[in-house]
Design a protein around this motif. Structure first.
Motif, mmCIF file in Angstrom:
data_model
loop_
_atom_site.group_PDB
_atom_site.id
_atom_site.type_symbol
_atom_site.label_atom_id
_atom_site.label_comp_id
_atom_site.label_asym_id
_atom_site.label_seq_id
_atom_site.Cartn_x
_atom_site.Cartn_y
_atom_site.Cartn_z
ATOM 1 N N ASP A 240 0.856 -1.187 0.000
ATOM 2 C CA ASP A 240 0.000 0.000 0.000
ATOM 3 C C ASP A 240 0.891 1.234 0.000
ATOM 4 O OD1 ASP A 240 -1.752 2.048 0.426
ATOM 5 O OD2 ASP A 240 -2.690 1.188 2.198
ATOM 6 N N TYR A 241 1.032 1.890 -1.176
ATOM 7 C CA TYR A 241 1.920 3.054 -1.228
ATOM 8 C C TYR A 241 1.170 4.388 -1.221
ATOM 9 C CZ TYR A 241 1.192 2.531 -6.353
ATOM 10 O OH TYR A 241 0.674 2.375 -7.618
ATOM 11 N N LEU A 242 -0.138 4.333 -1.043
ATOM 12 C CA LEU A 242 -0.900 5.564 -0.873
ATOM 13 C C LEU A 242 -1.253 5.748 0.606
ATOM 14 C CD1 LEU A 242 -3.377 5.578 -3.912
ATOM 15 C CD2 LEU A 242 -1.188 6.778 -3.680
ATOM 16 N N PRO A 243 -0.909 6.880 1.207
ATOM 17 C CA PRO A 243 -1.192 7.106 2.633
ATOM 18 C C PRO A 243 -2.674 7.382 2.877
ATOM 19 C CG PRO A 243 -0.169 9.041 1.662
ATOM 20 C CD PRO A 243 -0.148 7.988 0.603
ATOM 21 N N ASP A 244 -3.037 7.585 4.126
ATOM 22 C CA ASP A 244 -4.431 7.844 4.484
ATOM 23 C C ASP A 244 -4.918 9.196 3.962
ATOM 24 O OD1 ASP A 244 -4.569 5.438 5.792
ATOM 25 O OD2 ASP A 244 -4.073 6.273 7.755
ATOM 26 N N VAL A 245 -3.990 10.119 3.759
ATOM 27 C CA VAL A 245 -4.306 11.421 3.175
ATOM 28 C C VAL A 245 -3.328 11.644 2.024
ATOM 29 C CG1 VAL A 245 -4.517 13.903 3.561
ATOM 30 C CG2 VAL A 245 -5.081 12.304 5.414
ATOM 31 N N PHE A 246 -3.861 11.776 0.797
ATOM 32 C CA PHE A 246 -2.970 11.952 -0.359
ATOM 33 C C PHE A 246 -3.660 12.769 -1.439
ATOM 34 C CE2 PHE A 246 -5.346 8.094 -1.489
ATOM 35 C CZ PHE A 246 -5.694 8.354 -2.804
ATOM 36 N N VAL B 163 -5.936 17.650 -14.000
ATOM 37 C CA VAL B 163 -6.725 16.719 -13.194
ATOM 38 C C VAL B 163 -6.143 16.675 -11.785
ATOM 39 C CG1 VAL B 163 -7.496 14.333 -12.933
ATOM 40 C CG2 VAL B 163 -7.275 15.336 -15.222
ATOM 41 N N ALA B 164 -7.014 16.765 -10.779
ATOM 42 C CA ALA B 164 -6.567 16.709 -9.388
ATOM 43 C C ALA B 164 -7.532 15.853 -8.577
ATOM 44 C CB ALA B 164 -6.476 18.113 -8.796
ATOM 45 N N ILE B 165 -6.975 15.028 -7.702
ATOM 46 C CA ILE B 165 -7.757 14.142 -6.831
ATOM 47 C C ILE B 165 -7.243 14.297 -5.409
ATOM 48 C CG2 ILE B 165 -8.317 11.736 -6.301
ATOM 49 C CD1 ILE B 165 -7.842 11.159 -9.323
ATOM 50 N N ALA B 166 -8.162 14.425 -4.461
ATOM 51 C CA ALA B 166 -7.790 14.541 -3.054
ATOM 52 C C ALA B 166 -8.536 13.491 -2.253
ATOM 53 C CB ALA B 166 -8.122 15.940 -2.532
ATOM 54 N N TYR B 167 -7.788 12.715 -1.450
ATOM 55 C CA TYR B 167 -8.373 11.674 -0.616
ATOM 56 C C TYR B 167 -7.983 11.924 0.836
ATOM 57 C CZ TYR B 167 -9.249 7.086 1.481
ATOM 58 O OH TYR B 167 -9.690 6.074 2.292
ATOM 59 N N THR B 168 -8.997 11.920 1.735
ATOM 60 C CA THR B 168 -8.748 12.136 3.161
ATOM 61 C C THR B 168 -9.569 11.151 3.972
ATOM 62 O OG1 THR B 168 -8.415 14.510 2.748
ATOM 63 C CG2 THR B 168 -8.741 13.834 5.036
ATOM 64 N N ASN B 169 -8.932 10.052 4.353
ATOM 65 C CA ASN B 169 -9.572 9.070 5.249
ATOM 66 C C ASN B 169 -10.989 8.692 4.805
ATOM 67 O OD1 ASN B 169 -7.348 8.989 7.111
ATOM 68 N ND2 ASN B 169 -7.996 10.987 7.849
ATOM 69 N N GLY B 170 -11.147 8.370 3.549
ATOM 70 C CA GLY B 170 -12.439 7.925 3.037
ATOM 71 C C GLY B 170 -13.178 8.961 2.210
ATOM 72 N N LYS B 171 -12.878 10.233 2.404
ATOM 73 C CA LYS B 171 -13.531 11.291 1.639
ATOM 74 C C LYS B 171 -12.741 11.547 0.363
ATOM 75 C CE LYS B 171 -15.323 15.996 2.083
ATOM 76 N NZ LYS B 171 -15.486 17.168 2.994
ATOM 77 N N LEU B 172 -13.462 11.701 -0.757
ATOM 78 C CA LEU B 172 -12.795 11.815 -2.049
ATOM 79 C C LEU B 172 -13.339 12.996 -2.848
ATOM 80 C CD1 LEU B 172 -10.642 10.140 -3.621
ATOM 81 C CD2 LEU B 172 -12.536 9.066 -4.821
ATOM 82 N N LYS B 173 -12.429 13.783 -3.419
ATOM 83 C CA LYS B 173 -12.806 14.905 -4.281
ATOM 84 C C LYS B 173 -12.044 14.798 -5.600
ATOM 85 C CE LYS B 173 -13.570 18.136 -0.439
ATOM 86 N NZ LYS B 173 -13.164 19.436 0.171
ATOM 87 N N GLY B 174 -12.694 15.248 -6.676
ATOM 88 C CA GLY B 174 -12.061 15.246 -7.984
ATOM 89 C C GLY B 174 -12.277 16.554 -8.714
ATOM 90 N N TYR B 175 -11.263 17.018 -9.420
ATOM 91 C CA TYR B 175 -11.300 18.322 -10.080
ATOM 92 C C TYR B 175 -10.827 18.196 -11.531
ATOM 93 C CZ TYR B 175 -11.066 20.127 -5.249
ATOM 94 O OH TYR B 175 -11.280 20.388 -3.907
ATOM 95 N N ILE B 176 -11.424 19.003 -12.402
ATOM 96 C CA ILE B 176 -10.879 19.292 -13.718
ATOM 97 C C ILE B 176 -10.672 20.798 -13.786
ATOM 98 C CG2 ILE B 176 -11.314 19.379 -16.196
ATOM 99 C CD1 ILE B 176 -12.738 16.768 -16.027
#
Length: 397
Positions: free
Chosen positions: A152-158, A221-234
């Protein structure tokens, strides 16, 4: 007419031998030269103004008057347009870069060195004078080449960011490593479908509000993940906002099913970063904010649009806490000479300050400094280390 008269008067003294006449001649000659230079300057100014108007007309530029903001004269520029168009962008990249590929040193026609191939045909190409990853055919899929890719190389917040030149159909980002991992999700919240004007994930989908967008174009393109919450941007628009997804992202894969020689996709500036605490808490704890997500064109002080998420966040914080003052300090990696890096870091710090002033922060709350490559916080021996060293710091005053 005045020039003719002056030359006529000069003619009366030509050949006059005495000293007095010689002195008068010298004075008149000087006046004539000054008059001629003045007329030339007027003509040049008019020609330059005419040329500038022609250029502005060709480029569709409408000249706006200068404005005074916080007692500083602000000339309308592309930077002002940037701050306006991206003023609501709220994506903030992670604070530590854990994977970065700017494709420097790659050879045209070769497979990208910092990626691994699952299937299809992918190679380095040149697009607009820059190296890019070109997805050609065979439904290609690639994953970042990392030493511990099976883990698992993605942390809990990435955060994940890259620039994508869109083809005619979907481009897919899987939030797991298709070579080394299983998705672990029963509902489909494992991947983003991206087109030039839309983003889809599971049952969530949204389109950009603009009309008449070009189908084949560069998007950020941008993606933000925080402990289960996910956001995506163009670009500057958030299109996906999921409060809870049902699996833990562990890796990333890039895939293009529909690409072909007449429907190519390109990727550049791919980066994964680990998140951190909120800016105000960081200032109170560390006395400064380290922002490696404020980016500029290579070798220049021209701000990239995706930098506005961080700048907007800091501006909002300063508006909520009027007691805060910062020294905006630019830093570079070790590429290039010490002198060039020092000058470049100073210019970049000034660009950030000017942008914040345009957004309403009083200029007397910000100072600037450039430190070049003199204060690294990471190694300059890896792409990730260089990315961490290329940063702007906001040091509390």
């Amino acid at each position: 007419m005045k020039n003719i008269i002056l030359w006529a008067i000069l003619g009366l003294f030509l050949g006059a031998p005495n000293t007095a006449h010689a002195q008068i001649l010298k004075k008149l000659k000087k006046k004539v030269e000054q008059k001629v230079e003045k007329e030339i300057d007027k003509t040049t100014d008019k020609e330059e103004e005419k040329d500038l108007k022609q250029v502005d007309s060709i480029q569709g530029i409408k000249k706006e008057p200068a404005q005074v903001v916080n007692n500083e004269v602000q000339q309308p520029t592309k930077a002002a347009e940037l701050t306006l168009n991206w003023s609501k962008y709220d994506f903030v990249p992670g604070t530590k870069v854990i994977y970065d590929d700017n494709l420097v040193g790659e050879e045209n026609g070769e497979f990208p060195a910092r990626w691994d191939l699952i299937r299809g045909n992918v190679e380095i190409a040149e697009f607009g004078g820059e190296n890019v990853i070109m997805f050609r055919d065979g439904a290609p899929t690639i994953v970042p080449y990392m030493k511990n890719a099976s883990e698992d190389y993605l942390p809990d917040v990435f955060t994940i960011e890259f620039d994508l030149y869109c083809g005619k159909d979907n481009f897919v980002i899987y939030l797991f490593d298709r070579k080394n991992q299983k998705s672990g999700s029963p509902t489909g919240y494992t991947y983003f479908n991206i087109k030039f004007d839309r983003m889809e994930m599971g049952r969530s989908a949204s389109r950009l509000p603009q009309e008449n967008l070009e189908q084949r174009r560069w998007i950020h393109v941008a993606i933000a993940y925080t402990n289960g919450k996910l956001k995506g941007y163009i670009d500057q628009t958030r299109l996906i906002n999921i409060p809870r997804i049902d699996f833990d992202p562990k890796g990333v894969s890039l895939h293009s099913y529909h690409c072909s020689n007449d429907n190519l996709y390109y990727v550049k500036n791919f980066r994964i970063a680990e998140g951190g605490v909120k800016y105000y808490d960081r200032v109170m704890q560390d006395g400064k904010i380290i922002a490696n997500g404020i980016r500029f064109d290579t070798g220049k002080a021209t701000l990239k649009p995706e930098s506005m998420g961080i700048i907007n966040e800091i501006v909002q914080m300063m508006q909520e806490h009027p007691e805060l003052k910062f020294s905006v300090e630019g830093h570079t990696d070790s590429d290039g000479s010490d002198a060039d890096n020092l000058a470049l870091s100073e210019k970049r710090a000034h660009t950030v300050k000017s942008t914040m002033v345009q957004l309403g922060i009083s200029a007397d709350r910000l100072t600037t400094a450039g430190l070049g490559e003199s204060a690294p916080i990471d190694t300059n021996g890896t792409p990730e280390g260089k990315a961490n060293n290329r940063r702007v710091e906001f040091v509390k005053q």
